[in-house]
Write an enzyme that holds these catalytic residues in place. Structure first.
Site, PDB file in Angstrom:
ATOM      1  N   CYS A   1      37.178  11.939 -21.796  1.00 52.49           N
ATOM      2  CA  CYS A   1      35.769  12.307 -21.629  1.00 52.49           C
ATOM      3  C   CYS A   1      34.928  11.419 -22.543  1.00 52.49           C
ATOM      4  O   CYS A   1      35.288  11.203 -23.703  1.00 52.49           O
ATOM      5  CB  CYS A   1      35.600  13.786 -22.002  1.00 52.49           C
ATOM      6  SG  CYS A   1      33.894  14.374 -21.887  1.00 52.49           S
TER       7      CYS A   1
ATOM      8  N   HIS B   1      35.914  18.017 -13.328  1.00 49.92           N
ATOM      9  CA  HIS B   1      35.672  17.687 -14.743  1.00 49.92           C
ATOM     10  C   HIS B   1      34.165  17.689 -15.032  1.00 49.92           C
ATOM     11  O   HIS B   1      33.709  18.276 -16.013  1.00 49.92           O
ATOM     12  CB  HIS B   1      36.291  16.319 -15.058  1.00 49.92           C
ATOM     13  CG  HIS B   1      36.069  15.857 -16.457  1.00 49.92           C
ATOM     14  ND1 HIS B   1      37.088  15.791 -17.389  1.00 49.92           N
ATOM     15  CD2 HIS B   1      34.955  15.441 -17.102  1.00 49.92           C
ATOM     16  CE1 HIS B   1      36.598  15.353 -18.539  1.00 49.92           C
ATOM     17  NE2 HIS B   1      35.302  15.129 -18.389  1.00 49.92           N
ATOM     18  N   GLU B   2      33.397  17.025 -14.164  1.00 53.94           N
ATOM     19  CA  GLU B   2      31.943  16.960 -14.369  1.00 53.94           C
ATOM     20  C   GLU B   2      31.292  18.323 -14.138  1.00 53.94           C
ATOM     21  O   GLU B   2      30.362  18.701 -14.847  1.00 53.94           O
ATOM     22  CB  GLU B   2      31.307  15.888 -13.471  1.00 53.94           C
ATOM     23  CG  GLU B   2      31.800  14.477 -13.726  1.00 53.94           C
ATOM     24  CD  GLU B   2      31.751  14.056 -15.187  1.00 53.94           C
ATOM     25  OE1 GLU B   2      30.819  14.449 -15.915  1.00 53.94           O
ATOM     26  OE2 GLU B   2      32.683  13.344 -15.614  1.00 53.94           O
TER      27      GLU B   2
ATOM     28  N   HIS C   1      31.263  20.460 -17.096  1.00 53.60           N
ATOM     29  CA  HIS C   1      30.188  20.145 -18.060  1.00 53.60           C
ATOM     30  C   HIS C   1      28.931  20.971 -17.797  1.00 53.60           C
ATOM     31  O   HIS C   1      28.285  21.425 -18.749  1.00 53.60           O
ATOM     32  CB  HIS C   1      29.826  18.657 -18.014  1.00 53.60           C
ATOM     33  CG  HIS C   1      30.703  17.788 -18.846  1.00 53.60           C
ATOM     34  ND1 HIS C   1      30.796  17.912 -20.219  1.00 53.60           N
ATOM     35  CD2 HIS C   1      31.517  16.758 -18.508  1.00 53.60           C
ATOM     36  CE1 HIS C   1      31.637  16.994 -20.683  1.00 53.60           C
ATOM     37  NE2 HIS C   1      32.097  16.297 -19.662  1.00 53.60           N
TER      38      HIS C   1
END
Length: 195
Positions: A105, A147-148, A151
């Site tokens: 990341c 993954h994004e 966030h």
């Protein structure tokens, strides 16, 4: 404009992002700056919280993964041209096999660990012109999106690790918070002013 990437420990990385409207100030410019920042840092995805904005916006460009030996020709061809902006995204289904992949990341430089995620996702989102989309993705593209997406939910990939793994990387995470990480891109650290 290249923006500083917020490092591990910055409070904005733990906020659940807020939905935005087409009237969000300087949206097109923000998106363009995020792409420029992501490419400068050699990333394949970047979420708004990583540049200090607690909103539901992230970008993905999987082209760098397209020449990996670990993917089929078909998947490589898909990744070569996969570049998308996701606004107000909501993953509505995760399914299929759970598999591990070594993730990193931009907000957590020099830390890479295996993370296990579902193979296939269904996601609803608005594109940069606020057209509503519902799409299904699998493989590495789905993983980058997950993954994004984490966030904008205030989740980091390190949250998926075992207690033991977290202990093992504790010193590295502390070094990031203290501004001792030295990636080749501009960062903002929670315990250090500027860089």
């Amino acid at each position: 404009m290249i923006l500083p990437i917020y490092g591990y420990g910055e409070p904005v990385l733990r906020k659940v992002g807020e939905d935005i409207t087409p009237e969000y100030p300087n949206l097109k410019e923000t998106i363009a700056n995020m792409y420029e920042t992501m490419y400068h840092a050699h990333g394949v995805g970047l979420a708004a919280p990583q540049v200090g904005l607690p909103i539901r916006l992230f970008i993905v460009d999987t082209e760098p993964f397209s020449d990996s030996d670990d993917v089929s020709k078909e998947e490589a061809a898909l990744m070569k041209d996969f570049k998308k902006t996701f606004i107000n995204a909501k993953i509505i289904k995760e399914e299929g096999d759970i598999w591990g992949f070594n993730e990193g990341c931009l907000s957590i430089p020099d830390v890479r660990e295996d993370v296990f995620r579902h193979d296939t996702i269904t996601i609803e989102y608005m594109d940069e012109d606020f057209n509503k989309k519902t799409e299904v993705y699998d493989g590495l593209i789905a993983r980058v999106i997950q993954h994004e997406y984490d966030h904008i939910e205030g989740i980091l990939f390190t949250d998926h690790l075992s207690i033991l793994k977290k202990k093992l990387i504790g010193k590295k995470l502390q070094n990031i918070m203290d501004g001792k990480a030295r990636p080749d891109y501009k960062m903002k650290y929670v315990n250090k002013k500027g860089r």
